[in-house]
Design a protein around this motif. Structure first.
Motif, PDB file in Angstrom:
ATOM      1  N   ASP B  97      36.071  -2.710  58.186  1.00 45.51           N
ATOM      2  CA  ASP B  97      36.973  -1.827  58.944  1.00 45.51           C
ATOM      3  C   ASP B  97      37.402  -0.603  58.151  1.00 45.51           C
ATOM      4  O   ASP B  97      37.827   0.386  58.717  1.00 45.51           O
ATOM      5  N   GLU B 143      40.177   5.230  58.552  1.00 46.00           N
ATOM      6  CA  GLU B 143      39.072   4.362  58.145  1.00 46.00           C
ATOM      7  C   GLU B 143      38.545   4.664  56.745  1.00 46.00           C
ATOM      8  O   GLU B 143      37.849   3.844  56.174  1.00 46.00           O
ATOM      9  N   HIS B 313      32.933   3.266  74.108  1.00 42.22           N
ATOM     10  CA  HIS B 313      33.798   3.987  73.167  1.00 42.22           C
ATOM     11  C   HIS B 313      33.305   5.426  73.087  1.00 42.22           C
ATOM     12  O   HIS B 313      32.159   5.674  72.759  1.00 42.22           O
ATOM     13  N   LYS B 417      44.289   3.619  57.877  1.00 44.31           N
ATOM     14  CA  LYS B 417      43.426   3.195  58.958  1.00 44.31           C
ATOM     15  C   LYS B 417      44.287   3.043  60.190  1.00 44.31           C
ATOM     16  O   LYS B 417      45.232   2.266  60.211  1.00 44.31           O
ATOM     17  N   ASP B 420      43.267   0.028  65.715  1.00 41.53           N
ATOM     18  CA  ASP B 420      42.201   0.332  66.661  1.00 41.53           C
ATOM     19  C   ASP B 420      42.599  -0.108  68.067  1.00 41.53           C
ATOM     20  O   ASP B 420      43.613  -0.771  68.268  1.00 41.53           O
TER      21      ASP B 420
END
Lengths: 214, 699
Positions: B97, B143, B313, B417, B420
């Motif tokens: 990730d 990320e 996505h 990050k 999500d």
């Protein structure tokens, strides 16, 4: 249901208080011995249905801590048993589960370190189906369930503090849920995971004199 | 000195020098210096890059016989591949990730459970892969916490036409065609690749394939047009389409259910870039990028019950970056950009409604070279998010050349990050496995509240009331390295790194249904660290033979778990099965991390076009399962065994344009079906390649 042969072994004597320890104030309670019990079946799998669904009898295995022996199912409505097992569910002879005076709670800590049950301890009783003295569910009572690998593991550092059907006290540590007291690896075969499960190995100490000290 | 600085700053405008890197990650003095773009967001000589980086060049990719990105990353120092939801890459002990994967500077999207399947990327037309470790490359935004992997494909007209065909074990076929042409103002490159494998099963008596039968097509077109001497425009289109047959058998309580599965994953990206040079001191670029990832999975069981999964996505970005050489010592970069991102999934409340986020960001970086011994870089980036809290990422890096032989680098950075979409919007109930549910944090309270009014909720935990808008996970990282080139044949480097991660987003039980089935959501609760040492060395025996070696030591830990162990609240089981307190020395840290990793590679190259290599990779054991009744990983748990894998490849290129190559991977046939499903047994391959090489005009 067929009763599986079981091996019951007497083990270590707790001799801590016998060994002279000069500085401690000695209490004159006799130590109780810890007993290890192996492979108590708890509604084990007896076969597979035509669709491949596992079949069990759906019956509890009842146990007397006082006698250190399995109690026949015909005595389930009596006070002859203290604790009973069905898969991961554990019931105590009291509340909705039986006529006894039983109650229990799960204490975090080490078996040997629990020398006296604190006076302010609250013993819970079974109130099926909403709650049980020994909470069921992964990570909440005495075990965790690893869904990915389909394995049950008893939580380390958990002591089941039990009031028996006759109002005496005991402590118990469950060490395995699999036959032979083993820990199955994630890579174990499905057949092993299915057939070796639902066998309890535990040790317990029972105090027959009615005190809360072990 | 002035000349050197000029060279540094004007590298972007120089035509590419003929450079060649002999080995993976290192360049030995006297063998040229290559250009590195990822670390500074601008082209720099590798020897002047201030953060830990490595380059994998086309020659190395080709000579190792690598086909997919996974093949080559597996062999890089300090990187591990993970399995589950495709093959992801683990860097400095952090999960997939946390590493951003870029193609020509633009991110790939479409992660499943945080993992971007790197098998998606074909290597046929790749010029080089740049790897930056540590969050000091935080100018890339979300990320880029563990690092950045930037895959660079470039239009080159040196090879007008090339075709290759490879066949290997498990009916693995890889066929590729590459074509290119260029005129004064226009250059074009096309790349077509088809990969298929019948898959394999290393699990005995299983009808499910660990690697499933796949047919994968990659299509890539790149066009560059020089509008004037000062301006150019380029367009790149890349499409990957994969069809996977995924027949599986699920064992549920002893009952085996066979299913027929079909998956189709499509990844498309379009990248349009306009570059303009105002003067020798000032240039700007406008980049617009659109990418979409579509994954569709159909699973039909023999009993006829269908299962269906869909993920879409999309990611659009426009960015402007300006590079300004203020004077010979100072270089300034600044940029702004905007991102529109959306996800539709059958695992959200409605697969028809797109969940979206927009991000506006700005970044700046100043590079100061007060002397030819020093380079200092400071930079920062600010991301303003619509769907969650903003993030600020600073970085600082310095390079000091003690003398011609010794060099020191220090870099410190903060990365983040973003939560999500899955962590915010997942709405998933697993009917097959006991009916547990996972709800994204953005709507967990609402969904659970609704279920509660319907009388379905049994208990709510404290954690339920702690649910709130997720914050980005953030990290601070520090890297210190020393590079030593005692002579023209030897290169040695040592690097220390440490990453501290806060606000880790973790799945937490927030309640339970009346049936007892658990309800989960996501909270910012974890704190963790990774730290280690990386050593690399290379020695050239002669013009033909060189050897390289690398070693990584890694330690990881969950800080909250360590605190609990220290306060005597964590138990384990002794050999007799009885509980005992866990001591800190028994703690092994985060799962799936091995403490030791090493590699040794020999490479032989002859002038007549013959080459051969032999590679040895080692990983020590790693914790995979908690088996002794606590929630932490310790020495009493189940470990996957450490292993060594051996690989070799050799080939020869002929003057007429043909080349032949053959190789064997995993020579000793090491397999571990449980823990290394991605590692097939011994495999062989042979490749035939033909290419027309255009004679270059010497100018």
């Amino acid at each position: 249901m067929k009763k599986n042969a079981q091996s019951i072994t007497l083990l270590v004597l707790l001799i801590t208080s016998i060994i002279a320890c000069s500085k401690s104030t000695t209490t004159n309670v006799l130590p109780v011995s810890a007993v290890t019990v192996k492979d108590i079946p708890a509604d084990t799998v007896v076969g597979l249905s035509a669709q491949g669904i596992p079949i069990t009898n759906g019956k509890y295995t009842f146990y007397s801590l006082e006698k250190n022996a399995i109690v026949p199912n015909t005595d389930s409505a009596t006070t002859k048993w203290d604790i009973a097992f069905l898969a991961t569910r554990i019931i105590i002879n009291g509340g909705t589960s039986g006529k006894g005076l039983g109650g229990a709670f799960v204490q975090t800590g080490l078996f040997d370190n629990l020398k006296t049950i604190p006076a302010d301890s609250v013993f819970k009783t079974d109130n099926a189906p909403t709650s049980y003295a020994i909470t069921s569910g992964s990570g909440k009572g005495w075990y965790t369930y690893d869904g990915l690998n389909n394995l049950i593991t008893p939580l380390a550092g958990r002591v089941l503090v039990i009031r028996t059907a006759s109002g005496k006290y005991a402590k118990m540590e469950i060490t395995s849920y699999y036959k032979g007291g083993v820990t199955l690896p994630a890579s174990a075969s499905d057949a092993d995971k299915l057939n070796k499960q639902r066998y309890y190995t535990f040790r317990f100490a029972y105090q027959p004199n009615g005190t809360k000290t072990f | 000195m002035k000349k050197l600085l000029l060279f540094i700053f004007f590298t972007p405008f120089l035509l590419e020098a003929q450079v060649l890197i002999v080995n993976d990650t290192m360049q030995v003095k006297g063998q040229g210096d290559s250009v590195f773009v990822t670390a500074n967001r601008a082209e720099r000589k590798l020897s002047n890059v201030t953060v830990p980086v490595s380059i994998v060049n086309a020659k190395q990719i080709q000579q190792t016989g690598s086909l997919r990105l996974t093949d080559i990353l597996r062999e890089q120092p300090g990187l591990n591949l993970t399995s589950g939801f495709g093959a992801g890459v683990q860097m400095q002990g952090l999960n997939p990730d946390y590493t951003i994967i870029l193609i020509n500077g633009e991110p790939l999207v479409g992660r499943t459970a945080g993992v971007l399947d790197l098998n998606r990327v074909a290597l046929g037309n790749i010029k080089k892969i740049e790897i930056v470790k540590g969050p000091s490359s935080s100018l890339y935004g979300s990320e880029a916490m563990a690092g950045v992997i930037n895959i660079i494909t470039e239009a080159t007209s040196v090879i007008p036409l090339a075709a290759s065909l490879r066949y290997g074990s498990y009916q693995t076929v890889d066929a590729g065609i590459q074509n290119a042409f260029s005129t004064q103002s226009l250059s074009y490159q096309g790349f077509y690749n088809y990969y298929s494998t019948s898959g394999y099963s290393i699990r005995p008596n299983s009808n499910s394939r660990v690697t499933t039968p796949i047919g994968r097509f990659t299509f890539n077109q790149q066009l560059k047009y020089n509008i004037s001497e000062r301006s150019n425009i380029s367009l790149a289109i890349r499409i990957t389409d994969e069809k996977i047959t995924n027949d599986i058998s699920v064992s549920n309580g002893g009952a085996t259910i066979n299913s027929i599965g079909k998956e189709n994953n499509k990844d498309q990206n379009v990248n349009l870039v306009f570059n303009h040079r105002f003067s020798n001191y000032l240039k700007t670029s406008v980049k617009s990028y659109f990418t979409e990832y579509n994954a569709k999975q159909d699973l039909v069981t023999i009993s006829g019950a269908p299962y269906y999964d869909l993920l879409n996505h999309s990611f659009k970005r426009i960015e402007n970056q300006t590079d300004w050489n203020i004077n010979k010592q100072l270089n300034l970069i600044f940029g702004i950009g905007s991102v529109w991102e959306g996800v539709k999934s059958s695992r959200y409340d409605s697969e028809k409604v797109r969940k979206s986020n927009t991000i506006q960001y700005g970044f700046t970086q100043i590079e100061w070279a007060p002397s030819n011994k020093f380079i200092l870089i400071g930079g920062m980036r600010f991301d303003k998010n619509e769907a969650f809290a903003s993030a600020f990422s600073p970085k600082f890096a310095g390079l000091y050349k003690i003398n011609a032989k010794h060099k020191l680098k220090l870099s410190i950075g903060g990365g983040f990050k973003a939560p999500d979409f899955r962590q915010m919007y997942l709405d998933f109930t697993n009917a097959a496995a006991g009916g547990y549910s996972v709800f994204g944090s953005a709507q967990a309270q609402q969904v659970i509240g609704k279920l509660s009014t319907l009388g379905q909720i049994g208990t709510l935990y404290d954690s339920y009331y702690q649910l709130k808008t997720l914050k980005p996970e953030n990290s601070t990282g520090i890297n210190f390295s020393w590079e030593f080139e005692p002579n023209t044949k030897t290169y040695i480097s040592a690097q220390l790194f440490r990453n501290d991660i806060h606000n880790l987003i973790q799945v937490q039980q927030v309640g339970a249904y009346f049936s007892g089935a658990q309800i989960f959501s996501y909270l910012n609760i974890g704190r963790a660290f990774t730290q280690g040492i990386e050593l690399e060395g290379m020695y050239k025996f002669n013009t033909n033979l060189n050897v390289s070696a690398a070693y990584q030591y890694l330690a990881t830990g969950d800080k909250d778990q360590i605190a609990q162990i220290k306060s005597g609240k964590v138990y384990t089981r002794g050999a007799n099965g009885y509980s005992q307190l866990l001591s800190l020395s028994e703690y092994v840290g985060l799962p799936n991390n091995n403490k030791n990793k090493a590699q040794l590679k020999f490479s032989y190259n002859k002038d007549n076009g013959f080459f051969a290599n032999f590679r040895m990779l080692y990983r020590s054991n790693w914790a995979v399962n908690n088996t002794n009744g606590n929630e932490v990983f310790d020495k009493g748990d189940e470990f996957a065994s450490g292993y060594i894998s051996l690989h070799t490849s050799f080939g020869k290129g002929f003057k007429n344009g043909f080349s032949l190559q053959a190789g064997c991977d995993n020579i000793t046939n090491y397999i571990d079906p449980q823990n290394l499903p991605n590692l097939p047994g011994r495999t062989f391959f042979a490749t035939l390649k033909f290419q027309i090489i255009k004679k270059q005009n010497k100018s």
